[in-house]
Design a protein around this motif. Structure first.
Motif, PDB file in Angstrom:
ATOM      1  N   PHE A  65       0.843  -1.192   0.000  1.00  0.00           N
ATOM      2  CA  PHE A  65       0.000   0.000   0.000  1.00  0.00           C
ATOM      3  C   PHE A  65       0.880   1.245   0.000  1.00  0.00           C
ATOM      4  O   PHE A  65       1.869   1.307   0.734  1.00  0.00           O
ATOM      5  N   ASP A  66       0.480   2.248  -0.777  1.00  0.00           N
ATOM      6  CA  ASP A  66       1.221   3.504  -0.781  1.00  0.00           C
ATOM      7  C   ASP A  66       0.548   4.552   0.107  1.00  0.00           C
ATOM      8  O   ASP A  66       0.976   5.698   0.153  1.00  0.00           O
ATOM      9  N   ASN A  67      -0.505   4.174   0.816  1.00  0.00           N
ATOM     10  CA  ASN A  67      -1.217   5.060   1.743  1.00  0.00           C
ATOM     11  C   ASN A  67      -1.753   6.307   1.047  1.00  0.00           C
ATOM     12  O   ASN A  67      -1.819   7.386   1.639  1.00  0.00           O
ATOM     13  N   GLU A  68      -2.088   6.111  -0.237  1.00  0.00           N
ATOM     14  CA  GLU A  68      -2.659   7.181  -1.058  1.00  0.00           C
ATOM     15  C   GLU A  68      -1.726   8.389  -1.228  1.00  0.00           C
ATOM     16  O   GLU A  68      -2.164   9.503  -1.461  1.00  0.00           O
ATOM     17  N   THR A  69      -0.432   8.136  -1.053  1.00  0.00           N
ATOM     18  CA  THR A  69       0.582   9.171  -1.273  1.00  0.00           C
ATOM     19  C   THR A  69       1.691   8.580  -2.140  1.00  0.00           C
ATOM     20  O   THR A  69       2.761   8.248  -1.642  1.00  0.00           O
ATOM     21  N   PHE A 134       5.878 -15.196  14.576  1.00  0.00           N
ATOM     22  CA  PHE A 134       6.110 -14.265  13.479  1.00  0.00           C
ATOM     23  C   PHE A 134       5.276 -12.993  13.663  1.00  0.00           C
ATOM     24  O   PHE A 134       5.781 -11.887  13.504  1.00  0.00           O
ATOM     25  N   VAL A 135       4.012 -13.150  14.020  1.00  0.00           N
ATOM     26  CA  VAL A 135       3.125 -11.995  14.236  1.00  0.00           C
ATOM     27  C   VAL A 135       3.660 -11.138  15.377  1.00  0.00           C
ATOM     28  O   VAL A 135       3.720  -9.912  15.275  1.00  0.00           O
ATOM     29  N   GLN A 136       4.075 -11.766  16.462  1.00  0.00           N
ATOM     30  CA  GLN A 136       4.615 -11.032  17.601  1.00  0.00           C
ATOM     31  C   GLN A 136       5.879 -10.248  17.217  1.00  0.00           C
ATOM     32  O   GLN A 136       6.086  -9.131  17.679  1.00  0.00           O
ATOM     33  N   LYS A 137       6.704 -10.826  16.362  1.00  0.00           N
ATOM     34  CA  LYS A 137       7.957 -10.188  15.981  1.00  0.00           C
ATOM     35  C   LYS A 137       7.780  -9.046  14.980  1.00  0.00           C
ATOM     36  O   LYS A 137       8.458  -8.032  15.080  1.00  0.00           O
ATOM     37  N   TYR A 138       6.863  -9.207  14.015  1.00  0.00           N
ATOM     38  CA  TYR A 138       6.879  -8.303  12.868  1.00  0.00           C
ATOM     39  C   TYR A 138       5.616  -7.459  12.653  1.00  0.00           C
ATOM     40  O   TYR A 138       5.672  -6.501  11.882  1.00  0.00           O
ATOM     41  N   ASP A 139       4.508  -7.782  13.285  1.00  0.00           N
ATOM     42  CA  ASP A 139       3.284  -7.027  13.029  1.00  0.00           C
ATOM     43  C   ASP A 139       3.353  -5.651  13.691  1.00  0.00           C
ATOM     44  O   ASP A 139       3.513  -5.539  14.901  1.00  0.00           O
ATOM     45  N   GLU A 140       3.225  -4.600  12.878  1.00  0.00           N
ATOM     46  CA  GLU A 140       3.265  -3.228  13.376  1.00  0.00           C
ATOM     47  C   GLU A 140       1.872  -2.612  13.511  1.00  0.00           C
ATOM     48  O   GLU A 140       1.756  -1.452  13.910  1.00  0.00           O
ATOM     49  N   LYS A 141       0.842  -3.367  13.144  1.00  0.00           N
ATOM     50  CA  LYS A 141      -0.546  -2.895  13.251  1.00  0.00           C
ATOM     51  C   LYS A 141      -0.714  -1.494  12.639  1.00  0.00           C
ATOM     52  O   LYS A 141      -1.214  -0.586  13.263  1.00  0.00           O
ATOM     53  N   VAL A 142      -0.275  -1.371  11.421  1.00  0.00           N
ATOM     54  CA  VAL A 142      -0.229  -0.074  10.744  1.00  0.00           C
ATOM     55  C   VAL A 142      -1.620   0.551  10.651  1.00  0.00           C
ATOM     56  O   VAL A 142      -1.798   1.738  10.978  1.00  0.00           O
ATOM     57  N   THR A 143      -2.606  -0.184  10.214  1.00  0.00           N
ATOM     58  CA  THR A 143      -3.942   0.402  10.024  1.00  0.00           C
ATOM     59  C   THR A 143      -4.594   0.786  11.352  1.00  0.00           C
ATOM     60  O   THR A 143      -5.391   1.725  11.385  1.00  0.00           O
ATOM     61  N   GLU A 144      -4.247   0.094  12.425  1.00  0.00           N
ATOM     62  CA  GLU A 144      -4.808   0.452  13.737  1.00  0.00           C
ATOM     63  C   GLU A 144      -4.315   1.806  14.224  1.00  0.00           C
ATOM     64  O   GLU A 144      -5.016   2.494  14.953  1.00  0.00           O
ATOM     65  N   ARG A 145      -3.133   2.186  13.809  1.00  0.00           N
ATOM     66  CA  ARG A 145      -2.582   3.454  14.304  1.00  0.00           C
ATOM     67  C   ARG A 145      -2.561   4.553  13.236  1.00  0.00           C
ATOM     68  O   ARG A 145      -1.938   5.577  13.411  1.00  0.00           O
TER      69      ARG A 145
END
Length: 148
Positions: A65-69, A134-145
């Motif tokens: 995703f380019d986050n619309e930018t 893997f989720v614990q190590k790498y998930d940044e929860k981008v859409t949540e923040r």
């Protein structure tokens, strides 16, 4: 005696690299592991790729995703959707998967990463226990923040 020990340790070290090095290659719609097909691949477009087991079940979807930018890359991220496990990993760290502008090579790097972390088994299945790590190590929860 010391020389023999060093030679022995060097041989063991070199053989361990050879054992762990797995060759991943995408050829058309096939993903080969050491020359043998173990997954199927579909490039939907430049930023969306699906991976299937040999029973044609989608196991993983990669999407960037380019986050619309489009001209500002610092807010770009990607999502890895593990379909059957109903698990998503979002990350802004492209260093593990990006191979410049070559999406096929990027997907090869992604599969190598999944194999290295043992999330993906060599029979084309997902390891649920390793996926949790893997989720614990790498998930940044981008859409949540991210505010919209």
């Amino acid at each position: 005696m010391k020389k023999k020990t060093l030679l022995f340790l060097g041989a063991v070290l070199l053989s361990s690299f050879a054992v762990n090095a797995q060759e991943v290659e995408i050829v058309k719609d096939k993903i080969l592991l050491d020359g043998k097909q173990f997954l199927k691949y579909e490039k939907i477009n430049i930023s969306n790729h699906s991976f299937f087991n040999m029973n044609d079940e989608e196991i993983l979807n990669y999407r960037s995703f380019d986050n619309e930018t489009p001209k500002y890359v610092d807010d770009d991220y990607y999502a890895l959707n593990f379909i059957n496990e109903k698990t998503k990993v979002e990350s802004t760290d492209f260093s593990r998967i990006m191979a410049f502008m070559n999406s096929r090579k990027s997907c090869e790097k992604l599969i190598k990463w999944m194999l290295k972390d043992k999330v993906l088994n060599t029979d084309g299945t997902i390891n649920p226990e390793k996926l949790e790590v893997f989720v614990q190590k790498y998930d940044e929860k981008v859409t949540e923040r991210t505010m919209r």
